[in-house]
Design a protein around this motif. Structure first.
Motif, PDB file in Angstrom:
ATOM      1  N   LEU A  10       0.764  -1.044  -0.076  1.00 38.11           N
ATOM      2  CA  LEU A  10       0.145   0.009  -0.014  1.00 38.11           C
ATOM      3  C   LEU A  10       0.989   1.354  -0.129  1.00 38.11           C
ATOM      4  N   ILE A  11       0.415   2.220  -0.550  1.00 41.46           N
ATOM      5  CA  ILE A  11       1.134   3.414  -0.797  1.00 41.46           C
ATOM      6  C   ILE A  11       0.192   4.811  -0.417  1.00 41.46           C
ATOM      7  N   GLY A  12       0.716   5.434   0.691  1.00 34.27           N
ATOM      8  CA  GLY A  12      -0.189   6.600   1.159  1.00 34.27           C
ATOM      9  C   GLY A  12       0.649   7.837   0.859  1.00 34.27           C
ATOM     10  N   TYR A  13      -0.112   8.758   0.911  1.00 37.07           N
ATOM     11  CA  TYR A  13       0.252  10.233   0.702  1.00 37.07           C
ATOM     12  C   TYR A  13       0.359  11.058   1.787  1.00 37.07           C
ATOM     13  N   LEU A  14       1.315  11.282   2.404  1.00 44.68           N
ATOM     14  CA  LEU A  14       1.297  12.061   3.609  1.00 44.68           C
ATOM     15  C   LEU A  14       1.964  13.868   3.329  1.00 44.68           C
ATOM     16  N   ALA A  15       0.755  14.645   3.836  1.00 48.72           N
ATOM     17  CA  ALA A  15       0.985  15.946   3.843  1.00 48.72           C
ATOM     18  C   ALA A  15       0.922  16.663   4.964  1.00 48.72           C
ATOM     19  N   TYR A  16       2.048  17.778   5.241  1.00 49.12           N
ATOM     20  CA  TYR A  16       2.103  18.231   6.376  1.00 49.12           C
ATOM     21  C   TYR A  16       2.743  19.600   6.587  1.00 49.12           C
ATOM     22  N   PRO A  17       2.289  20.532   7.438  1.00 47.18           N
ATOM     23  CA  PRO A  17       3.108  22.046   7.428  1.00 47.18           C
ATOM     24  C   PRO A  17       4.415  21.899   7.626  1.00 47.18           C
ATOM     25  N   GLU A  18       5.386  22.258   6.985  1.00 49.32           N
ATOM     26  CA  GLU A  18       6.799  22.204   6.896  1.00 49.32           C
ATOM     27  C   GLU A  18       7.341  22.935   8.449  1.00 49.32           C
ATOM     28  N   GLY A  19       8.023  22.063   9.201  1.00 49.14           N
ATOM     29  CA  GLY A  19       8.660  22.597  10.187  1.00 49.14           C
ATOM     30  C   GLY A  19       8.091  22.340  11.611  1.00 49.14           C
ATOM     31  N   LYS A  20       6.915  21.618  11.381  1.00 49.95           N
ATOM     32  CA  LYS A  20       6.144  21.382  12.784  1.00 49.95           C
ATOM     33  C   LYS A  20       6.236  19.942  13.155  1.00 49.95           C
ATOM     34  N   ASN A  21       6.032  19.591  14.347  1.00 47.75           N
ATOM     35  CA  ASN A  21       6.057  18.352  14.997  1.00 47.75           C
ATOM     36  C   ASN A  21       5.061  18.134  15.897  1.00 47.75           C
ATOM     37  N   LYS A  22       4.779  16.895  16.079  1.00 53.21           N
ATOM     38  CA  LYS A  22       3.514  16.390  16.985  1.00 53.21           C
ATOM     39  C   LYS A  22       2.182  16.855  16.699  1.00 53.21           C
ATOM     40  N   LEU A  23       2.130  16.982  15.286  1.00 48.93           N
ATOM     41  CA  LEU A  23       0.862  17.287  14.782  1.00 48.93           C
ATOM     42  C   LEU A  23      -0.278  16.626  15.006  1.00 48.93           C
ATOM     43  N   PRO A  24      -1.500  17.198  15.194  1.00 49.16           N
ATOM     44  CA  PRO A  24      -2.908  16.337  15.047  1.00 49.16           C
ATOM     45  C   PRO A  24      -2.893  15.801  13.553  1.00 49.16           C
ATOM     46  N   ALA A  25      -3.498  14.755  13.349  1.00 48.09           N
ATOM     47  CA  ALA A  25      -3.326  14.041  12.026  1.00 48.09           C
ATOM     48  C   ALA A  25      -4.765  13.635  11.642  1.00 48.09           C
ATOM     49  N   VAL A  26      -4.808  13.453  10.396  1.00 48.59           N
ATOM     50  CA  VAL A  26      -5.957  13.000   9.818  1.00 48.59           C
ATOM     51  C   VAL A  26      -5.641  11.982   8.760  1.00 48.59           C
ATOM     52  N   LEU A  27      -6.583  10.830   9.061  1.00 51.25           N
ATOM     53  CA  LEU A  27      -6.595   9.767   7.582  1.00 51.25           C
ATOM     54  C   LEU A  27      -7.479  10.447   6.773  1.00 51.25           C
ATOM     55  N   VAL A  28      -7.243  10.068   5.387  1.00 53.18           N
ATOM     56  CA  VAL A  28      -8.242  10.563   4.511  1.00 53.18           C
ATOM     57  C   VAL A  28      -8.392   9.383   3.685  1.00 53.18           C
ATOM     58  N   PHE A  29      -9.698   8.729   3.803  1.00 55.17           N
ATOM     59  CA  PHE A  29     -10.141   7.664   2.828  1.00 55.17           C
ATOM     60  C   PHE A  29     -10.884   7.944   1.609  1.00 55.17           C
ATOM     61  N   PRO A  30     -10.637   7.407   0.688  1.00 55.18           N
ATOM     62  CA  PRO A  30     -10.895   7.932  -0.564  1.00 55.18           C
ATOM     63  C   PRO A  30     -12.402   7.355  -1.088  1.00 55.18           C
ATOM     64  N   GLU A  31     -12.997   8.125  -2.092  1.00 54.04           N
ATOM     65  CA  GLU A  31     -14.043   7.358  -2.943  1.00 54.04           C
ATOM     66  C   GLU A  31     -13.634   6.207  -3.330  1.00 54.04           C
ATOM     67  N   TRP A  32     -14.518   5.512  -4.190  1.00 56.00           N
ATOM     68  CA  TRP A  32     -14.379   4.138  -5.105  1.00 56.00           C
ATOM     69  C   TRP A  32     -13.317   4.308  -6.045  1.00 56.00           C
ATOM     70  N   TRP A  33     -12.732   5.659  -6.429  1.00 50.57           N
ATOM     71  CA  TRP A  33     -12.070   5.801  -7.557  1.00 50.57           C
ATOM     72  C   TRP A  33     -10.548   5.564  -6.791  1.00 50.57           C
ATOM     73  N   GLY A  34     -10.339   5.521  -5.753  1.00 44.70           N
ATOM     74  CA  GLY A  34      -9.060   5.297  -5.087  1.00 44.70           C
ATOM     75  C   GLY A  34      -8.368   6.373  -4.925  1.00 44.70           C
ATOM     76  N   ARG A  35      -6.879   6.478  -4.639  1.00 44.90           N
ATOM     77  CA  ARG A  35      -5.993   7.413  -4.068  1.00 44.90           C
ATOM     78  C   ARG A  35      -5.835   8.361  -5.203  1.00 44.90           C
ATOM     79  N   ASN A  36      -6.841   8.998  -5.717  1.00 47.63           N
ATOM     80  CA  ASN A  36      -6.587  10.064  -6.791  1.00 47.63           C
ATOM     81  C   ASN A  36      -6.257  11.435  -6.506  1.00 47.63           C
ATOM     82  N   ASP A  37      -6.045  12.298  -7.670  1.00 45.84           N
ATOM     83  CA  ASP A  37      -5.817  13.532  -7.393  1.00 45.84           C
ATOM     84  C   ASP A  37      -6.735  14.199  -6.344  1.00 45.84           C
TER      85      ASP A  37
END
Length: 251
Positions: free
Chosen positions: A26-53
């Motif tokens: 499986l290949i996930g796509y992590l995005a986060y603000p630069e220079g930050k640590n111990k961030l609150p986090a959110v899993l983003v589950f896709p529509e049936w199209w998959g992990r698209n744009d």
């Protein structure tokens, strides 16, 4: 294995390879603000199209709001579907074994929790259509997540929420004119959560169809002959409500 990818101003993007318990890549796509640590986090589950744009865009938006966001690959090897027939085949394969959905969602949660930028005690999940079911089933499994927000989600399950075993607060954003998930389905879902004593809210948006949050919904409907529709007002209001929930619960 972690692969460094592209960097945009103030937002870091990283693809992360991981596996479920059966070894599916499986290949996930992590995005986060630069220079930050111990961030609150959110899993983003896709529509049936998959992990698209579209799902990656939602992850970047969450990062711009101060979250580490992990757009999930539910099909393996970053597969995406361009048509409804393929999407249905990919999605249906995750129903073949009863534990696949929760297994892959849990693998994503564990992977996100392990990232050095993430506060593992402050994680939520959002999901769109099929991804809404994935997020809810993860919460139904007893996972340690603080909130779930869904958009035009499949609300059905073979494993109903159990009292004392569902830790997340829930926000459901649903279109009144959704022909795929009926208002009766919504009422059954509310009864499920009432029985389990889950803290939840259901918002019904008028003149909104299945897929209302996705600007590509009208084009997807035209190409595939399915009853989808984009509604920018419902999109805006449902995301406002979602960010209010996330900010309150995670920050």
């Amino acid at each position: 294995m972690v692969n460094q990818a592209t960097t945009t101003p103030e937002i870091i993007i990283r693809e992360i390879s991981y596996t479920d318990s059966k070894g599916q890549s499986l290949i996930g796509y992590l995005a986060y603000p630069e220079g930050k640590n111990k961030l609150p986090a959110v899993l983003v589950f896709p529509e049936w199209w998959g992990r698209n744009d579209y799902i990656e865009k939602r992850a970047r938006e969450l990062a711009e709001h101060g979250y580490a966001a992990f757009a999930i690959d539910m099909y393996g090897d970053k597969k995406v579907a361009e048509d409804a027939k393929t999407a249905n085949a990919y999605m249906s394969a995750t129903f073949d074994e009863p534990d696949t959905i929760v297994d892959r969602a849990t693998a994503a949660l564990n992977t996100l929790s392990a990232q050095p930028e993430v506060n593992a005690a402050k994680i939520a999940a959002i999901g769109f259509c099929y991804g809404g079911k994935v997020a809810l089933d993860l919460a139904r499994s007893g996972a340690n997540i603080q909130a779930v927000a869904t958009f035009h989600a499949n609300l059905s399950t073979q494993t109903p929420a159990q009292k004392g075993h569902f830790n997340a607060e829930v926000l459901v954003s649903h279109g009144h004119d959704d022909s795929m998930v009926s208002l009766d389905d919504v009422e059954q879902f509310k009864q499920e959560l009432d029985h389990a004593e889950v803290n939840y809210r259901v918002d019904i948006y008028p003149n909104a169809k299945h897929g209302f949050s996705n600007p590509a919904a009208d084009e997807n409907a035209r190409k595939n002959g399915v009853d989808l529709g984009y509604n920018p007002l419902a999109e805006s209001q449902s995301f406002d409500a979602t960010y209010a929930l996330l900010d309150r619960v995670l920050k």
